[in-house]
Design a protein around this motif. Structure first.
Motif, PDB file in Angstrom:
ATOM      1  N   SER A 145     -10.351  -5.309   4.648  1.00 39.08           N
ATOM      2  CA  SER A 145     -11.619  -5.886   4.684  1.00 39.08           C
ATOM      3  C   SER A 145     -12.341  -6.357   3.436  1.00 39.08           C
ATOM      4  N   TYR A 146     -12.046  -5.906   2.509  1.00 39.97           N
ATOM      5  CA  TYR A 146     -12.487  -6.175   1.062  1.00 39.97           C
ATOM      6  C   TYR A 146     -11.746  -7.269   0.296  1.00 39.97           C
ATOM      7  N   ARG A 147     -10.314  -7.001   0.598  1.00 39.23           N
ATOM      8  CA  ARG A 147      -9.373  -7.788  -0.176  1.00 39.23           C
ATOM      9  C   ARG A 147      -8.800  -9.148   0.325  1.00 39.23           C
TER      10      ARG A 147
ATOM     11  N   LEU B 279      -7.273   3.211   7.039  1.00 38.17           N
ATOM     12  CA  LEU B 279      -7.726   3.024   5.327  1.00 38.17           C
ATOM     13  C   LEU B 279      -7.201   1.451   5.075  1.00 38.17           C
ATOM     14  N   ILE B 280      -5.921   1.102   5.532  1.00 43.06           N
ATOM     15  CA  ILE B 280      -5.332  -0.231   5.223  1.00 43.06           C
ATOM     16  C   ILE B 280      -6.436  -1.059   5.768  1.00 43.06           C
TER      17      ILE B 280
ATOM     18  N   PHE C 174       0.837  -1.115  -0.119  1.00 41.19           N
ATOM     19  CA  PHE C 174      -0.047   0.002  -0.155  1.00 41.19           C
ATOM     20  C   PHE C 174       0.910   1.259   0.003  1.00 41.19           C
ATOM     21  N   PRO C 175       0.357   2.531  -0.428  1.00 41.20           N
ATOM     22  CA  PRO C 175       0.974   3.643  -0.326  1.00 41.20           C
ATOM     23  C   PRO C 175       1.428   3.995   0.967  1.00 41.20           C
TER      24      PRO C 175
END
Length: 172
Positions: A115-117, A109-110, A101-102
């Motif tokens: 939670s979706y990935r 946010l991570i 991640f950035p």
């Protein structure tokens, strides 16, 4: 930003053949109308690091640029098969979030993105008797399965929920 590794032209029969670090299901969703996405079970590059391969018979510059643009916009996450294998063998999965991640992303946010990935529909992470939690250990994120206090039966109210409940990618 997903990484791209091109296959050597002498080792492929396709006009365009590349490997990416996006998970197979994510790459398939992003490139469904442009190219064929296959799994990478090989060692050159390793399938745990680059789980998807993108192939296309013709390699026109316009299609090549479209595929590259879509892949460079995508944000990778830990491959689902690596997460499940680690949970089954080690009992947890730990990784460095800054590898995927950035740096400007906050920890909340991570967690929201994960939670979706994460493969939350897989029986190892989410079943009537099991769930999971994310823990931060310094700069690493740990996915830990945990037992539910009581059996959880999801209430399915719509056709969409029923279809999603049936079509779970349980094999990787």
């Amino acid at each position: 930003m997903a990484r791209i590794v091109y296959c050597h032209p002498a080792k492929t029969k396709y006009g365009l053949h590349l490997y990416t670090d996006l998970d197979f299901w994510d790459a398939r969703k992003i490139l469904r109308d442009v190219a064929l996405v296959k799994r990478n079970f090989g060692d050159s590059p390793p399938g745990d690091e680059f789980p998807s391969q993108v192939v296309r018979e013709d390699a026109s510059p316009r299609v090549h640029a479209l595929i590259k643009r879509r892949l460079l916009k995508a944000i990778p996450a830990p491959p689902r098969h690596v997460v499940v294998r680690s949970l089954l063998i080690d009992g947890f999965y730990e990784f460095d979030p800054w590898r995927y991640f950035p740096r400007r992303w906050s920890s909340s946010l991570i967690e929201h993105f994960l939670s979706y990935r994460l493969p939350v529909d897989h029986g190892v992470l989410n079943s009537p008797y099991n769930t999971y939690r994310l823990e931060w250990h310094g700069n690493t994120v740990r996915v830990v399965p945990e037992k539910r206090p009581q059996k959880h039966d999801p209430v399915i109210q719509t056709r969409r929920q029923a279809r999603r409940h049936l079509l779970v990618p349980t094999c990787f």
